[in-house]
Design a protein around this motif. Structure first.
Motif, short mmCIF file in Angstrom:
data_model
loop_
_atom_site.label_atom_id
_atom_site.label_comp_id
_atom_site.label_asym_id
_atom_site.label_seq_id
_atom_site.Cartn_x
_atom_site.Cartn_y
_atom_site.Cartn_z
N PRO A 85 0.83 -1.21 0.00
CA PRO A 85 0.00 0.00 0.00
C PRO A 85 0.86 1.26 0.00
N PRO A 86 0.31 2.38 -0.46
CA PRO A 86 1.10 3.62 -0.50
C PRO A 86 1.30 4.19 0.90
N ALA A 87 2.36 4.97 1.04
CA ALA A 87 2.60 5.73 2.27
C ALA A 87 2.26 7.19 1.99
N SER A 88 1.49 7.80 2.87
CA SER A 88 1.07 9.18 2.65
C SER A 88 2.22 10.14 2.95
N PRO A 89 2.18 11.36 2.40
CA PRO A 89 3.21 12.35 2.74
C PRO A 89 3.31 12.58 4.24
N ALA A 90 2.18 12.58 4.95
CA ALA A 90 2.22 12.81 6.40
C ALA A 90 2.94 11.67 7.12
N GLN A 91 2.72 10.43 6.68
CA GLN A 91 3.39 9.30 7.30
C GLN A 91 4.90 9.32 7.04
N VAL A 92 5.27 9.63 5.81
CA VAL A 92 6.71 9.68 5.48
C VAL A 92 7.37 10.84 6.24
N HIS A 93 6.68 11.95 6.32
CA HIS A 93 7.20 13.10 7.07
C HIS A 93 7.44 12.72 8.53
N PHE A 94 6.47 12.05 9.14
CA PHE A 94 6.63 11.60 10.53
C PHE A 94 7.82 10.66 10.66
N ALA A 95 7.92 9.70 9.74
CA ALA A 95 9.02 8.73 9.80
C ALA A 95 10.37 9.41 9.59
N TYR A 96 10.42 10.37 8.68
CA TYR A 96 11.66 11.09 8.39
C TYR A 96 12.19 11.80 9.63
N LEU A 97 11.28 12.42 10.39
CA LEU A 97 11.69 13.20 11.56
C LEU A 97 11.92 12.32 12.79
N ASN A 98 11.20 11.21 12.90
CA ASN A 98 11.23 10.45 14.15
C ASN A 98 11.98 9.12 14.07
N ALA A 99 12.43 8.73 12.89
CA ALA A 99 13.18 7.48 12.76
C ALA A 99 14.38 7.41 13.71
N PRO A 100 15.14 8.49 13.91
CA PRO A 100 16.29 8.38 14.81
C PRO A 100 15.92 8.05 16.26
N LEU A 101 14.66 8.24 16.61
CA LEU A 101 14.23 8.04 18.00
C LEU A 101 13.84 6.59 18.28
N MET A 102 14.03 5.72 17.33
CA MET A 102 13.51 4.36 17.43
C MET A 102 14.56 3.36 17.89
N ARG A 103 15.84 3.64 17.67
CA ARG A 103 16.88 2.63 17.89
C ARG A 103 18.07 3.19 18.65
N LYS A 104 18.88 2.27 19.16
CA LYS A 104 20.09 2.66 19.88
C LYS A 104 21.26 2.94 18.94
N ARG A 105 21.08 2.64 17.67
CA ARG A 105 22.15 2.85 16.69
C ARG A 105 22.19 4.31 16.25
N LEU A 106 23.39 4.90 16.20
CA LEU A 106 23.54 6.29 15.78
C LEU A 106 23.62 6.37 14.26
#
Length: 540
Positions: free
Chosen positions: A494-515
């Motif tokens: 399924p497609p990813a909406s601009p809002a979902q990609v925007h959220f992922a783009y900004l918050n992806a670093p907050l998900m893991r212990k890897r820098l």
């Protein structure tokens, strides 16, 4: 202008391949050097170098079709790789057989005989319910039939999909397989990445719980991901994908007709997954230089070689799913899996781009939707990641960094993470799981001030090294365009909406212990919204 040189061995099929090569690169149906085909060695064993066919001057660039490290060479491959700097000589690597051939299906019973010379072990064949073809045949009944005709007791186990219509790598599925394992059996994963990860991790947990180390083989049904040769498994934990230690397969069988008949989007996903290297390798090196990951070494890059050139020059073969294209792609994704396993981390093939993709998967999980093809989603995330690197390497000024502001307090980051992921999972489980991983990164980061100061002082050399490891987003787009893969998140299924990609783009670093570079942008107070506005048009 270059001379295009191809090394080829003699068989009827390979003579046809030589004529195809001639047509593609010269536009003619004849070769001045065709008489030499009658004296080609029949195999590498008769003449390792083969015969060189020179097609004269050709406008463009050429890449050797053969890899420097070919996993299908098995023992010769391992002998060569063990000489590379960074090889983990203390590791026990049971993956002894990697068959990538037109007759892979016919060789499968014999490979299992290598795992159990008696032939008396029952074979638990793990699969999902997705219909698959091999030419005119239904693949899964065909494989079961071939095993039974060879004397094996093949016991099918069909994993059942959830409400999304897909099977996911979660503890429910893993437990279903683990419950069917018993001493004396062989586990065979008949499927793509998810089936392989579920089966391998079930075998791993069975052994960890006190059971014997069971023989485990993979019959790969698509060139889709690098799971097949990895000794790790991405598993959903509290709605968040976590990569867990797992185990190697003992044998991998890639049957080229099976791979040719796999859905095109899965083959394109395999190419897309490899593009992550141009974001995750610089991420890994950056973490190493900043004192955040001491595991960095050059072995993965040496294994993969000039990946973008190989992918670009073989794009048509990948898209058309030719036998040669499927063999080459199977080898490349095998090398990707081994690069992670030998590094004892997913960092050689997974960085910011994969975390962004995992955040998008969280949206689908919560909404009960099927997941988009992993590699296609990662490919577009890699384009965004390459755009991020391009802007950072262009604009970063080390003298503007205020060291004291680069270390956010734990309470503030915990609140930010839990609030961010609450929008996806109001139960709070996902936010707590993300914080449990992220806090480890924050604690380690607070002790690396000297490493940060050294990197700022040596920025010109560090920038040059990072420029060498990444590539432009336009280069990745060109490869995706050449294989006719989706170029926009809206084109995924399924497609990813601009809002979902925007959220992922900004918050992806907050998900893991890897820098990753995404973390540095937060620590440096970068205007990430402006960066998003620059990068988003690349994938929209």
């Amino acid at each position: 202008m270059e001379v295009l040189t191809i090394i080829i061995y003699s068989t009827t099929r390979r003579r046809s391949a030589a004529m195809t090569i001639c047509t593609r690169f010269t536009g003619r149906r004849t070769l001045r050097c065709c008489p030499c085909l009658s004296r080609l060695p029949a195999s590498p064993a008769e003449g390792r170098q083969g015969v060189r066919l020179n097609f004269g001057k050709w406008k463009g660039t050429a890449t050797k079709m053969n890899l420097r490290y070919d996993p299908a060479d098995n023992q010769a491959f391992w002998d060569a790789v063990r000489r590379l700097p960074g090889f983990p000589h203390g590791d026990e690597i049971p993956l002894r057989w990697m068959v990538i051939a037109e007759d892979g299906l016919e060789r499968l019973p014999g490979i299992l005989r290598q795992l159990d010379p008696s032939g008396a072990s029952p074979v638990l064949v793990v699969m999902d319910p997705t219909p698959m073809r091999r030419g005119a045949d239904d693949l899964k009944p065909l494989v079961l039939s071939r095993l039974r005709l060879a004397g094996w007791e093949a016991q099918p186990l069909v994993l059942q999909p959830d409400a999304s219509g897909q099977v996911h790598t979660d503890m429910l599925q893993i437990g279903a397989v683990q419950g069917r394992l018993h001493p004396g059996c062989i586990a065979l994963a008949l499927g793509s990445g998810v089936v392989t990860d579920v089966t391998k991790h079930a075998c791993y947990l069975y052994h960890q719980a006190g059971g014997p180390q069971l023989p485990f083989a993979v019959y790969q049904t698509a060139n889709s991901v690098s799971a097949f040769t990895s000794d790790m498994a991405p598993v959903f934990v509290d709605g968040v994908k976590r990569t867990l230690p797992s185990r190697y397969a003992d044998a991998l069988v890639c049957d080229l007709p099976t791979l040719q008949d796999a859905p095109l989007e899965m083959t394109l996903a395999g190419v897309g997954d490899l593009l992550a290297a141009y974001v995750c390798l610089p991420d890994w090196y950056l973490a190493y230089r900043l004192g955040m990951d001491p595991s960095y070494n050059e072995l993965p890059a040496a294994l993969l070689g000039p990946l973008d050139e190989i992918l670009a020059h073989n794009a048509a073969a990948f898209h058309d799913r030719t036998p040669a294209g499927m063999a080459l792609l199977a080898k490349l994704i095998s090398l990707g899996g081994l690069a992670m396993s030998l590094a004892h981390a997913t960092t050689p093939m997974s960085g910011y781009e994969h975390v962004l993709s995992h955040v998008l998967d969280m949206f689908s999980e919560v909404e009960g939707l099927p997941l988009a093809p992993h590699g296609l989603q990662v490919a577009l995330a890699s384009v965004l990641g390459a755009g991020m690197y391009q802007a950072f390497l262009r604009d970063f000024r080390p003298e503007a960094v205020q060291i004291e502001t680069c270390y956010p307090p734990e309470p503030a980051m915990q609140a930010q993470i839990e609030a961010a992921f609450f929008t996806i999972d109001p139960s709070g489980r996902a936010g707590r799981e993300c914080w449990s991983d992220y806090r480890q990164k924050l604690e380690r980061w607070s002790g690396q001030r000297e490493a940060l100061q050294d990197c700022l002082a040596g920025w010109p050399a560090l920038r040059l090294r990072l420029e060498q490891m990444t590539t432009s987003p336009q280069r990745l787009q060109a490869i995706l365009r050449a294989i006719q893969a989706p170029l926009r998140f809206a084109d995924l299924n399924p497609p990813a909406s601009p809002a979902q990609v925007h959220f992922a783009y900004l918050n992806a670093p907050l998900m893991r212990k890897r820098l990753t570079l995404g973390d540095l942008l937060i620590f440096f107070g970068w205007d990430r919204e402006a960066l998003w506005q620059e990068c988003w048009p690349l994938c929209s």
